[in-house]
Design an enzyme around this catalytic site. Structure first.
Site, PDB file in Angstrom:
ATOM      1  N   HIS A 199       0.599  -1.189  -0.244  1.00 12.24           N
ATOM      2  CA  HIS A 199      -0.012   0.161  -0.117  1.00 12.24           C
ATOM      3  C   HIS A 199       0.856   1.039   0.021  1.00 12.24           C
ATOM      4  O   HIS A 199       0.562   2.614  -0.618  1.00 12.24           O
ATOM      5  CB  HIS A 199      -0.960  -0.158   1.274  1.00 12.24           C
ATOM      6  CG  HIS A 199      -2.258   1.009   1.043  1.00 12.24           C
ATOM      7  ND1 HIS A 199      -2.588   1.486   2.220  1.00 12.24           N
ATOM      8  CD2 HIS A 199      -2.265   2.383   0.789  1.00 12.24           C
ATOM      9  CE1 HIS A 199      -3.347   2.311   2.807  1.00 12.24           C
ATOM     10  NE2 HIS A 199      -3.328   2.869   1.206  1.00 12.24           N
TER      11      HIS A 199
ATOM     12  N   GLU B 255       2.796   2.077  -3.397  1.00 14.29           N
ATOM     13  CA  GLU B 255       0.905   2.408  -3.981  1.00 14.29           C
ATOM     14  C   GLU B 255       1.469   3.588  -4.669  1.00 14.29           C
ATOM     15  O   GLU B 255       1.416   4.044  -5.002  1.00 14.29           O
ATOM     16  CB  GLU B 255      -0.390   1.135  -4.287  1.00 14.29           C
ATOM     17  CG  GLU B 255      -1.258   2.101  -4.926  1.00 14.29           C
ATOM     18  CD  GLU B 255      -2.139   2.661  -3.834  1.00 14.29           C
ATOM     19  OE1 GLU B 255      -2.702   3.703  -3.843  1.00 14.29           O
ATOM     20  OE2 GLU B 255      -3.232   2.173  -2.929  1.00 14.29           O
ATOM     21  N   HIS B 256       1.230   4.179  -3.095  1.00  3.99           N
ATOM     22  CA  HIS B 256       0.915   5.327  -2.806  1.00  3.99           C
ATOM     23  C   HIS B 256       2.642   6.370  -3.360  1.00  3.99           C
ATOM     24  O   HIS B 256       2.051   7.718  -3.682  1.00  3.99           O
ATOM     25  CB  HIS B 256       1.433   6.305  -1.664  1.00  3.99           C
ATOM     26  CG  HIS B 256      -0.307   6.100  -0.816  1.00  3.99           C
ATOM     27  ND1 HIS B 256      -0.945   6.870  -0.445  1.00  3.99           N
ATOM     28  CD2 HIS B 256      -1.421   5.255  -1.105  1.00  3.99           C
ATOM     29  CE1 HIS B 256      -2.174   6.952  -0.351  1.00  3.99           C
ATOM     30  NE2 HIS B 256      -2.214   5.200   0.006  1.00  3.99           N
TER      31      HIS B 256
ATOM     32  N   GLU C 265       4.616   9.691   2.354  1.00  4.55           N
ATOM     33  CA  GLU C 265       3.660   8.393   2.650  1.00  4.55           C
ATOM     34  C   GLU C 265       2.946   7.257   3.965  1.00  4.55           C
ATOM     35  O   GLU C 265       1.972   7.027   3.989  1.00  4.55           O
ATOM     36  CB  GLU C 265       3.946   7.086   1.416  1.00  4.55           C
ATOM     37  CG  GLU C 265       3.994   9.031   0.518  1.00  4.55           C
ATOM     38  CD  GLU C 265       2.401   9.789  -0.195  1.00  4.55           C
ATOM     39  OE1 GLU C 265       1.614   8.961  -0.192  1.00  4.55           O
ATOM     40  OE2 GLU C 265       3.061  11.053  -0.420  1.00  4.55           O
TER      41      GLU C 265
ATOM     42  N   GLU D 121      -4.873   7.022   6.708  1.00  2.00           N
ATOM     43  CA  GLU D 121      -5.382   6.547   6.053  1.00  2.00           C
ATOM     44  C   GLU D 121      -5.900   5.034   6.937  1.00  2.00           C
ATOM     45  O   GLU D 121      -7.211   4.598   7.042  1.00  2.00           O
ATOM     46  CB  GLU D 121      -5.838   6.211   4.714  1.00  2.00           C
ATOM     47  CG  GLU D 121      -5.979   5.724   3.788  1.00  2.00           C
ATOM     48  CD  GLU D 121      -5.841   4.377   3.260  1.00  2.00           C
ATOM     49  OE1 GLU D 121      -4.382   5.348   2.320  1.00  2.00           O
ATOM     50  OE2 GLU D 121      -6.273   3.892   1.795  1.00  2.00           O
TER      51      GLU D 121
END
Ligand SMILES: [Zn+2]
Length: 991
Positions: free
Chosen positions: A76, A79-80, A152, A177
């Site tokens: 994840h 991905e960012h 991130e 998040e």
């Protein structure tokens, strides 16, 4: 959107070579209007699939298998981070540049439990290849700077940046998040099942990241993961749309230049089947003062076959639908009617995004001491069904749903290409046939054939995969009022341990890292780097608006709008009843009326029989509420819109069902009414934390305009409070409730100010036109008057307590409607601020998952919002600052240009046929003509600094004293913020 019912002629055949590629298989799928090319890149072994069709909204996606080894959220965070910048495009945040400065109709990235996907879409060929080019470079050659990883992923900061002896805090966008995700009961419920149903595989890990584990991830591990998995040899490239295959391959050939084959170990091992069922229990957060009665969720999950067992997978889909897919589903019905819980668990259904499928079913709103009863009920129901089989109509309904959704040209929030892509990856990712799940008509035919040969086909599936399948998990999730506090304590404890062990040098390093990160974030990109990004210019933008065909006529005193569009033999009907005359005290009942109307029995049929018939004859039926202003802002409109979609061949039957629902609805099924009300309450309650920013916006805006006040009454916290109160005192209020609903129906189901909206091709319109005559003739003609509604005085600074580890902060301003010369500047300004200073200050520097603003000219509203935000008072200060961001009075021309391009992209967002018919009707309510839309578009295209600063910004600054604030957050955080907020928030419980 697609305009024809055929698929393009193939231009290659299997075995052909083109550039560095070999075409391995060509398949015509005329029933779904696609020509599919499977292609191999010979040098790297990269796999390519092109679905060629006549949809101008082209989609491109790069997918890697990324099996997680732990719960650090590595896939994840990567991905960012890859989207930040590459060697060729050395900017700090390329994703945001593409997002705001292109004509993209979709740009995003998704981390799944075992794969990472990077899709982009556009309707303009030049723009499409710009986006595809940059995206490919970003994923294959990212910079992966340490600063990006810190921003991130996770990093430490000192509470006081100047003081290395002050308290440490953890920040990071993914970190926050995931804190949000770990506050949501639904996410926690699903997580518990995934991790425990496949305990010996990669699926036991959270690819998104567990907040407690994320801080253990190192920068070195992060870079190594990219090296292992992000190579063309581990990639699958997906193309969809009307661009010829040769053009796609020419582009990809250039992109893959310089890459060779590498060995990648990304095979995903399956879970070995258990010999006996297992059980697991967990907790989820509720408010500290919240009553924990009837808040347990009990789920049962089965591990089913592998995605590559195509023949079984489609049978399981039919069986899953038959069991729980409609109100008539026998398993759903047994659970809901048992009284053991309030409604079906939100994770109920078939899960396919995992190598081996899972079926989940359960109840929420129950108690832990009913676990055994629930388990027995589910198993007994399955055993009975295995004996007697499903009713034929139930299976026919499931087959009709497959046919309907295979045929329908559907674009909701996502492009149609994304829908097909998801289906493709269910098999392609595991090295299976990418087309196995696409050809719906062939699949239905095959099932019919097998069902004919063996009438007990579905019973056998039930026996094999449910009754006699020992790989079953029982999962019990109990509410915890202390969960939130315990989480906080645990996080703090982790921090304390780290802090205690820090040497002075390490403290220095944290301080200097944090300092470097701040300066990295605030330093602008060099202009020469920004110039490297390929972009479209204003000259590439069309001055024309998309005109939706509409014929308007008055029939029997009713306005009938017709839209002649290619719909692939599906007809859409919207019936808009006026609700402006409904008294204010009855307004909160409207959402329940919508739910009851379509969820209860009608005519001769009980609710479950009607539900079966709806599945058999329609592609869906529902009712919802909408409101807005006329374009001059002088009047408002409020509607209850009932809609139905159906295949041409089913038009008379579907309209018959609708007519029964509207005119012969049945309010005597008292148990069912109760179930629907409780389900409505639970759904709305569960939506608060995942959509906290929207709830905050509704609460803030309620005091500003009538449409916003209604929005809060119908869909916001006011509605939650209303339905909560109703559910709590159900027995006392039941009779009064029914009489209110009856009252409402007589207020609403009338001919006066009725609008019928028909969308279909010529033949469909003729059939629809005939079919609706009897409904119109039967409607009541009593005239009514619209009453004036004063908006009650509401607090303008509200703090709503929710059990979440992050905050949602909204500030709303009253704003002009479409007709105003300020509308276009505000529209462009909202994009400029969203992607500019709010994105920068709230997300990049603040670590929130999102910071944005929205201008809604239909509702006369401008709003600032933050999402999964670690801050509160600071965010409100950023909003103030946003209004003053042009201190020098000049916004750079390239910033304006990007915002204009992004605004045009938003105006041109593609809509499916049903969406276009609906949009035309909404424009009719507001009086928005194509002429007015052209004027608006022209104003956007010629936007300048003066209109933005002297116009829009000044306007907002002037109405600042009329703005309203609402915060959804944890109570203690708001108490803290209130020490500095002037005036303070008026803090209230959620319900
Ligand atoms: Zn994310």
């Amino acid at each position: 959107m697609t305009q024809s019912s055929t698929c393009p002629e193939p231009i290659f055949k299997s075995g052909d070579r083109f550039l560095g590629f070999e075409i391995t298989r060509v398949t015509s799928l005329p029933d779904i209007r696609q020509t599919a090319y499977e292609i191999l890149h010979m040098r790297t072994g990269a796999r390519i699939l092109h679905l060629h069709n006549d949809d101008p909204e082209n989609l491109y996606a790069i997918c890697f298998r990324t099996p997680p080894e732990d719960s650090t959220g590595l896939p994840h965070i990567l991905e960012h981070s890859v989207l930040a910048g590459s060697e060729r495009y050395p900017l700090k945040d390329v994703f945001n540049e593409l997002h705001r400065g292109s004509l993209q109709t979709f740009i995003n990235a998704f981390t799944y439990p075992d794969k990472t996907v990077y899709p982009v879409a556009s309707q303009v060929k030049k723009d499409f290849f710009n986006l595809a080019r940059v995206y490919t470079d970003l994923v294959l050659r990212p910079r992966l700077l340490r600063e990006t990883f810190l921003q991130e992923g996770h990093h430490f900061e000192f509470a006081d940046p100047e003081n290395p002896n002050s308290e440490l805090v953890i920040s990071g966008i993914v970190y926050n998040e995931m804190k949000g995700a770990y506050s949501s009961p639904d996410s926690l419920m699903f997580k518990a099942i995934q991790e425990n149903l496949y305990p010996d595989t990669i699926y036991r890990n959270d690819s998104g990241g567990a907040p407690d584990v994320i801080p253990t991830l190192t920068y070195e591990q992060f870079r190594a993961f990219h090296r292992s998995y992000y190579s063309p040899s581990n990639a699958r490239f997906f193309f969809y749309g009307d661009i010829p295959t040769r053009d796609c391959l020419t582009f990809l050939d250039e992109m893959l230049d310089g890459f060779d084959a590498v060995a990648v170990q990304s095979n995903i091992a399956g879970q070995v089947c258990w010999t006996a069922p297992r059980a697991v229990s967990g907790e989820y957060p509720i408010g500290a003062d919240e009553d924990a009665t009837a808040k347990t969720a009990v789920n049962m999950a089965w591990m089913l076959t592998d995605n590559l067992d195509y023949e079984t997978v489609i049978l399981l889909e039919i069986v899953s639908w038959a069991l729980v897919g409609s109100a008539a589903g026998p398993l759903r019905k047994a659970l809901v009617e048992s009284g053991l819980g309030e409604d079906l668990s939100p994770v109920t259904g078939l899960e396919k995004d995992i190598k081996q499928l899972a079926f989940v079913v359960g109840l929420r709103g129950t108690e832990a001491d009913r676990v055994e009863a629930i388990e027995s009920l589910v198993l007994d129901t399955l055993a009975r069904l295995t004996e007697v089989g499903f009713e034929q109509d139930l299976i026919e309904g499931a087959l009709h749903q497959v046919e309907f959704h295979g045929k329908e040209i559907h674009r909701g929030a996502y492009p149609y290409g994304i829908t097909l892509m998801s289906l493709v990856f269910h098999t392609w990712l595991y090295d299976g046939d990418p087309l196995a799940g696409l050809n719906f008509p062939a699949m239905i035919e095959d099932i019919r054939r097998r069902w004919d040969q063996d009438p007990t086909l579905f019973q056998k599936v039930l026996r094999r995969w449910f009754l006699e399948n020992p790989h079953r998990l029982l999962s019990v999730m109990e509410p915890s009022a202390t969960y939130q506090q315990e989480q906080e304590t645990r996080s703090r404890e982790i921090l304390r341990v780290i802090t205690a062990g820090l040497s002075p040098e390490e403290r220095e390093r944290i301080a200097s890292d944090a300092f470097r990160l701040k300066s990295f974030q605030t330093e602008p990109d060099p202009p020469e780097a920004a110039a490297l990004l390929p972009a479209v210019g204003i000259e590439d933008l069309s001055p024309e608006v998309d005109v939706i065909p509409v014929e308007s006529e008055s029939r029997q005193g009713v306005t009938v709008l017709s839209h002649d569009l290619f719909t692939n033999d599906i007809a859409y009907l919207h019936i808009a009843f006026d609700i402006a005359q409904v008294p204010d005290e009855l307004q909160p009942y409207l959402p329940l009326l919508c739910k009851l109307m379509t969820g209860l029995g009608a005519g001769e049929l009980s609710y479950d029989k009607l539900s079966k018939r709806i599945a058999l004859k329609t592609g869906g039926l529902g009712a919802h509420l909408a409101s807005g202003f006329s374009i001059d802002g002088r009047e408002t409109w409020q509607k209850m819109i009932v809609h139905v979609r159906m295949l041409y061949r089913n038009i008379p039957d579907a309209i018959g069902i609708l007519s029964d629902i509207l005119l012969r609805g049945n309010l005597s099924e008292t148990e069912r009414i109760r179930d629907l009300v409780f389900e409505g309450r639970n759904d709305l309650q569960a939506a608060v934390v995942p959509s906290g920013h929207l709830f905050a916006k509704r609460t803030a805006a309620a005091s500003l305009t009538l449409p916003s006040y209604r929005e809060e009454q119908w869909h916001g916290r006011s509605q939650l409070k209303f339905i909560h109160g109703l559910a709590e005192a159900w027995d006392e209020r039941f009779e009064d409730f029914i009489s209110k609903i009856e009252d409402l129906k007589s207020w609403i189901i009338r001919k006066e100010r009725l609008v019928l909206n028909l969308t279909a091709g010529g033949q469909g319109l003729r059939l629809l036109s005939e079919a609706i005559e009897p409904i119109m003739a039967e409607l009541n003609e009593v005239p009514s008057t619209i009453c004036d509604v004063p908006i009650p005085a509401l607090p303008s600074r509200t703090g709503v307590v929710i059990p979440a580890q992050v905050s949602y902060v909204a500030e709303a301003f009253p704003a002009p409607t479409y007709g105003s010369p300020l509308a276009a500047p505000l529209f462009v300004l909202s994009r400029l601020l969203s992607n500019g200073c709010l994105y920068q200050k709230i997300r990049v520097q603040g670590g929130a998952y999102g910071g944005m603003c929205q201008y809604d000219p239909t509702n006369g509203l401008f709003a600032f919002l933050s999402y999964r935000d670690p801050h509160l008072a600071r965010t409100l200060a950023v909003y103030e600052e946003a209004l003053r961001f042009t201190a020098g009075g000049i916004i750079p021309a390239e910033e304006i240009q990007k915002a204009v391009i992004g605004s045009i992209a938003a105006l041109d967002r593609p809509m499916d046929p049903a969406g276009r018919g609906f949009a035309s009707m909404i424009r009719h309510f507001s009086g928005l003509t194509d002429e007015e839309r052209r004027r608006f578009r022209q104003a956007v295209l010629s936007m300048g600094n003066r209109e933005l600063t002297e116009g829009a910004l000044k306007y907002l600054a002037n109405v600042k004293d009329r703005s309203a604030v609402a915060v959804y957050s944890e109570g203690e955080k708001m108490n803290q913020a209130n020490k500095i907020l002037r005036p303070p928030l008026q803090i209230e419980p959620l319900t």
